[in-house]
Design an enzyme around this catalytic site. Structure first.
Site, PDB file in Angstrom:
ATOM      1  N   GLY A 120      75.869  87.676   5.205  1.00 18.20           N
ATOM      2  CA  GLY A 120      74.747  88.604   5.325  1.00 18.20           C
ATOM      3  C   GLY A 120      75.282  89.973   5.701  1.00 18.20           C
ATOM      4  O   GLY A 120      76.439  90.099   6.115  1.00 18.20           O
ATOM      5  N   CYS A 176      81.272  83.508   6.441  1.00 22.95           N
ATOM      6  CA  CYS A 176      81.253  84.948   6.728  1.00 22.95           C
ATOM      7  C   CYS A 176      80.270  85.253   7.871  1.00 22.95           C
ATOM      8  O   CYS A 176      80.492  84.836   8.984  1.00 22.95           O
ATOM      9  CB  CYS A 176      80.941  85.731   5.455  1.00 22.95           C
ATOM     10  SG  CYS A 176      81.344  87.473   5.643  1.00 22.95           S
ATOM     11  N   TYR A 177      79.152  85.923   7.590  1.00 18.82           N
ATOM     12  CA  TYR A 177      78.180  86.189   8.660  1.00 18.82           C
ATOM     13  C   TYR A 177      77.737  84.878   9.310  1.00 18.82           C
ATOM     14  O   TYR A 177      77.583  84.788  10.535  1.00 18.82           O
ATOM     15  CB  TYR A 177      76.966  86.940   8.095  1.00 18.82           C
ATOM     16  CG  TYR A 177      75.951  87.321   9.141  1.00 18.82           C
ATOM     17  CD1 TYR A 177      76.133  88.450   9.935  1.00 18.82           C
ATOM     18  CD2 TYR A 177      74.818  86.535   9.361  1.00 18.82           C
ATOM     19  CE1 TYR A 177      75.212  88.799  10.908  1.00 18.82           C
ATOM     20  CE2 TYR A 177      73.890  86.876  10.335  1.00 18.82           C
ATOM     21  CZ  TYR A 177      74.093  88.001  11.109  1.00 18.82           C
ATOM     22  OH  TYR A 177      73.183  88.347  12.072  1.00 18.82           O
ATOM     23  N   HIS A 186      84.912  83.870   1.659  1.00 22.41           N
ATOM     24  CA  HIS A 186      83.853  83.370   0.773  1.00 22.41           C
ATOM     25  C   HIS A 186      84.376  82.308  -0.203  1.00 22.41           C
ATOM     26  O   HIS A 186      84.842  82.652  -1.288  1.00 22.41           O
ATOM     27  CB  HIS A 186      83.241  84.530  -0.019  1.00 22.41           C
ATOM     28  CG  HIS A 186      82.441  85.456   0.824  1.00 22.41           C
ATOM     29  ND1 HIS A 186      81.120  85.224   1.128  1.00 22.41           N
ATOM     30  CD2 HIS A 186      82.784  86.606   1.459  1.00 22.41           C
ATOM     31  CE1 HIS A 186      80.674  86.199   1.902  1.00 22.41           C
ATOM     32  NE2 HIS A 186      81.663  87.049   2.122  1.00 22.41           N
ATOM     33  N   GLU A 202      82.693  80.446  -2.011  1.00 18.65           N
ATOM     34  CA  GLU A 202      81.806  80.346  -3.177  1.00 18.65           C
ATOM     35  C   GLU A 202      82.189  81.316  -4.293  1.00 18.65           C
ATOM     36  O   GLU A 202      81.761  81.161  -5.436  1.00 18.65           O
ATOM     37  CB  GLU A 202      80.341  80.596  -2.753  1.00 18.65           C
ATOM     38  CG  GLU A 202      79.988  82.023  -2.350  1.00 18.65           C
ATOM     39  CD  GLU A 202      80.319  82.351  -0.886  1.00 18.65           C
ATOM     40  OE1 GLU A 202      81.180  81.672  -0.314  1.00 18.65           O
ATOM     41  OE2 GLU A 202      79.735  83.313  -0.346  1.00 18.65           O
ATOM     42  N   GLY A 252      62.057  79.526 -28.582  1.00 19.24           N
ATOM     43  CA  GLY A 252      63.359  79.286 -29.196  1.00 19.24           C
ATOM     44  C   GLY A 252      64.490  79.672 -28.249  1.00 19.24           C
ATOM     45  O   GLY A 252      65.650  79.399 -28.510  1.00 19.24           O
ATOM     46  N   ASP A 292      65.439  78.264 -22.149  1.00 20.48           N
ATOM     47  CA  ASP A 292      64.566  77.608 -21.172  1.00 20.48           C
ATOM     48  C   ASP A 292      63.387  76.914 -21.843  1.00 20.48           C
ATOM     49  O   ASP A 292      63.103  75.746 -21.570  1.00 20.48           O
ATOM     50  CB  ASP A 292      64.040  78.615 -20.136  1.00 20.48           C
ATOM     51  CG  ASP A 292      65.177  79.264 -19.363  1.00 20.48           C
ATOM     52  OD1 ASP A 292      66.300  78.734 -19.419  1.00 20.48           O
ATOM     53  OD2 ASP A 292      64.937  80.292 -18.702  1.00 20.48           O
ATOM     54  N   SER A 328      63.054  75.979 -24.910  1.00 20.21           N
ATOM     55  CA  SER A 328      63.491  74.893 -25.798  1.00 20.21           C
ATOM     56  C   SER A 328      63.786  73.629 -24.999  1.00 20.21           C
ATOM     57  O   SER A 328      63.376  72.530 -25.372  1.00 20.21           O
ATOM     58  CB  SER A 328      64.756  75.285 -26.568  1.00 20.21           C
ATOM     59  OG  SER A 328      64.522  76.419 -27.346  1.00 20.21           O
ATOM     60  N   LYS A 357      70.524  78.139 -14.307  1.00 23.17           N
ATOM     61  CA  LYS A 357      70.666  78.300 -15.765  1.00 23.17           C
ATOM     62  C   LYS A 357      71.737  77.368 -16.350  1.00 23.17           C
ATOM     63  O   LYS A 357      71.530  76.753 -17.396  1.00 23.17           O
ATOM     64  CB  LYS A 357      71.037  79.761 -16.067  1.00 23.17           C
ATOM     65  CG  LYS A 357      70.946  80.135 -17.520  1.00 23.17           C
ATOM     66  CD  LYS A 357      69.519  80.449 -17.879  1.00 23.17           C
ATOM     67  CE  LYS A 357      69.368  80.987 -19.269  1.00 23.17           C
ATOM     68  NZ  LYS A 357      67.974  81.364 -19.529  1.00 23.17           N
TER      69      LYS A 357
END
Ligand code: XMP
Length: 514
Positions: free
Chosen positions: A55, A82-83, A169, A171, A224, A227, A229, A370
Site C-alpha cells: 500500500g 511490503c506495506y 513483492h 507477486e 463474439g 467473455d 463467448s 481474464k
C-alpha cells in the site's frame, strides 16, 4: 465447489489483483477484500490463509490503514507483503521507519533456504523492491529470513504462529522465484491441497447453473468477444436449448467477423444453441450519419445496440435470466469484491436493456480473472483463435474511423485492418503485440498513382505492448513488415494513398483513436 480459500486483504497496493492471480495460478482459490473487513466475517469464511498486500502509506503515521492485533491471533497463517509486512511488524511490536535509502527495482536478495517460505528457492536470488520505509526491528518472536544489501529485514518469520512478512513483492514477475514463494506459503504454511482447477470448475459451474436455472429461459448478448463467448458456451453446455443468444452485427465489426461468429455459434456451428443474428448495419449507419463527435458516436452506438437487443428479446417473449459477462476484475474495481454484490451495469457495448422483462442476472464468470476465462474457454473446446482474441471495443470500428462514419469508410478500414492483421500474423508478431489494428484518419491528402493525381485517405496503423491496457507503449515492428503492409494497403484498398504508423504511448495517447 472449491473448498479452500485464501484471502487477500487489500491495503491499497497497485498489485492487489496480481497477488490473487498468482495464488490462483498455484491452484488455490483466492479472493480480495478490503483491509477493513470485519474479523468475524473473515473467521466465517474460514480461510486457509491470509495475505496482506502492499500500500502507499507509512504504517506509523496517524490514520494510516491498519489492522487489529487480534487478526494475528486467530490461528490463521498470515503473509504480509511490503506495506502488509510493515503493518504486521508495527502492530506486533516491531519498528518501522523511513529507510535511509529507498529501494526500487530488481534487487539481489539472500534468503534462508530453511524457511518454509523459501524452500526450493536459491539462497541468492532476485526480487522486486519498492519501498521507502523499512523494518528496522522485527516484532518479538520473529526471525529474519532474508536480507538485501540495503534492507536488513527483507523477510521475517514466526513459524510457531505461522506469521510471515516479506518486504519485497513476490507477486511481481521480476521476483524470480516469487510464485514459488507464494506457493510455499499456501502449501507449506497454510496446508492447502490445491483444489482450484479449471476442468473441475467447469463441471461444477455447469451443475450449479442447472440447479439455479431449472427450466427457466435465458437470454445472452453474444458479441463474439472472449467473455461473452465463454459465458454463452458454458450456459449452452448447462441448459442447451433454454438459452438464446442474440448477436447484433452493428456493421462496425472487423472484416468477416460477423460470419466468423455465426460460423462458430450459428446453426452450422459447433454448439447446440438458439442463435439469432441481427444484421442491423443500415440502422446504425443511419443513426450515425453526420455525427462526428466521438462521445456522441459512442452514445449512439451503445443506445442503438440496446434498442436492437431489446426488440429481439421482446420477440422471444418472457425470459427468466439475462446473462452478463462480468469478470472478477470488474467486481474488484467496482468496490472491493464480495463486500457488496455490485452489479456492473455497463459492460462492453453499453449496458443492460432496462425494459426487458427478466427476473435475475446471471454472471457465470464473476469469479474469474481474464486468463482463467480463457482457460475455461479452452476447456469448453472454444477455438483458440477466439479464446486468445485481442480486445475489440464494443463500439467497434466506430471509434477507429475518425469523424463521420459511413459504409465506404467502414469498408476501407476493414480491408486495411485485415491486411495489417494478416501480415502481423505472417511475421509471427501476433503473440508479442497485445493489440494492433488499422484506423481511418479523417485526413485526405494529395498523392500520385500511375500518372494520376490522387486525393485519398490516410490509414493509421497502431500496435501496442501493454499489460493492463491502462498504460501502453507503441510496439517496435520491423520496418520491412510495415513496408509490406503499406504497399499492400495502398495497392489493394481503394481510397487510400498514405499509411502512417502511430508512435504515441499511453499516456498521453489512448490505445483507440476516439
Ligand atoms: P483506450 O483507447 O481507452 O483503450 O486506451 C483501452 C482498452 O479498452 C478498449 N476500449 C473499449 N472496450 N468498449 C469496450 O468494450 C469501449 O467503449 C472501449 N473503448 C476502448 C480498447 O480497445 C483497449 O483495449
Amino acid at each position: 465447489m472449491h473448498k479452500e480459500l485464501v484471502i487477500v486483504l487489500d491495503f491499497g497496493g497497485q498489485y492487489n489483483q496480481l497477488v490473487a492471480r498468482r495464488v490462483r495460478e498455484c491452484n488455490v482459490y483466492c479472493e480480495i477484500y478490503s483491509y477493513k473487513t470485519d474479523l468475524a466475517k473473515i473467521q466465517e469464511m474460514r480461510p486457509k490463509g491470509i495475505i496482506l498486500t502492499g500500500g502507499p502509506n507509512s504504517c506509523y503515521e496517524e490514520g494510516a490503514p491498519a489492522c487489529d492485533k487480534a487478526l494475528f491471533k486467530m490461528g490463521i497463517p498470515i503473509l504480509g507483503l511490503c506495506y502488509g509486512a510493515q503493518v504486521m511488524m508495527h502492530v506486533l511490536g516491531g519498528t518501522v521507519e523511513k529507510a535511509p535509502v529507498r529501494e526500487y527495482g530488481k534487487t539481489n536478495v539472500h534468503v534462508n533456504p530453511l524457511s518454509a517460505l523459501f524452500s526450493d528457492v536459491p539462497e541468492d536470488t532476485v526480487c522486486w523492491m519498492s519501498h521507502f520505509d523499512y523494518i528496522s526491528k522485527t516484532a518479538p518472536g520473529f526471525d529474519v529470513c532474508a536480507h538485501t544489501s540495503e534492507c536488513p529485514v527483507a523477510a521475517a518469520e514466526n513459524p510457531s504462529e505461522k506469521l510471515y512478512a516479506i518486504q519485497f513483492h513476490p507477486e511481481v514477475l521480476h521476483t524470480q522465484y516469487g510464485t514459488k514463494m507464494l506457493s510455499n506459503f499456501v502449501y507449506n504454511v497454510c496446508g492447502c491441497s490445491g483444489d482450484w482447477r479449471m476442468d473441475a470448475y467447469v463441471e461444477q459451474q455447469i451443475e450449479a447453473l442447472r440447479d439455479k436455472i431449472g427450466s427457466g429461459r435465458v437470454l445472452c448478448a453474444l458479441s463474439g468477444g472472449v467473455d461473452s463467448s465463454v459465458a454463452a458456451v458454458l450456459l449452452s453446455k448447462a441448459i442447451g436449448s433454454q438459452l438464446t443468444c442474440v448477436f447484433v452485427d452493428h456493421g462496425l465489426l472487423r472484416k468477416n467477423e460477423g460470419d466468423e461468429v455465426e460460423a462458430v455459434f450459428g446453426p452450422d456451428g459447433d454448439y447446440d444453441l438458439n442463435f439469432i443474428r441481427v444484421n442491423a448495419q443500415e440502422r446504425f449507419y443511419e443513426k450515425l450519419s453526420g455525427v462526428e463527435e466521438p462521445e456522441a458516436k459512442r452514445k449512439i452506438i451503445g443506445e442503438e445496440f440496446i434498442r436492437v437487443f431489446e426488440q429481439e428479446a421482446k420477440k422471444i417473449g418472457k425470459v427468466d435470466f439475462l446473462v452478463q459477462g462480468t469478470i472478477y476484475p470488474d467486481v474488484v474495481e467496482s468496490g472491493l469484491g464480495g463486500e457488496s454484490a455490485v452489479i456492473k451495469s455497463h459492460h462492453n457495448v453499453g449496458g443492460l436493456p432496462d425494459t426487458v422483462d427478466f427476473k435475475e442476472i446471471i454472471e457465470p464468470l464473476r469469479d474469474l480473472f481474464k486468463d482463467e476465462v480463457r482457460k475455461v474457454g479452452l476447456e469448453l473446446g472454444i477455438p483458440e483463435y477466439l479464446v486468445f482474441r485481442q480486445p475489440f471495443p464494443g463500439p467497434g470500428l466506430g471509434i477507429r474511423i475518425i469523424g463521420e462514419i459511413n459504409a465506404e469508410k467502414v469498408r476501407i478500414v476493414q480491408d486495411a485492418d485485415a491486411i495489417y492483421r494478416e501480415e502481423i500474423a505472417k511475421a509471427g508478431l501476433d503473440k508479442a503485440i497485445n493489440q494492433y489494428f488499422a484506423a481511418l484518419t479523417n485526413m485526405r491528402s494529395v498523392g500520385v498513382m500511375g500518372d494520376e493525381r490522387t486525393y485519398d485517405y490516410a490509414v493509421a496503423l497502431r500496435a501496442v505492448k501493454t499489460i493492463d491496457f491502462m498504460t501502453a507503449e507503441s510496439a517496435e515492428i520491423p520496418f520491412s513488415v510495415l513496408q509490406t503492409v503499406m504497399t499492400r494497403i495502398i495497392n489493394e484498398v481503394r481510397g487510400v494513398n498514405r499509411v502512417l504508423y502511430d508512435l504515441t504511448s499511453k499516456p498521453p495517447g489512448t490505445i483507440e483513436f476516439e
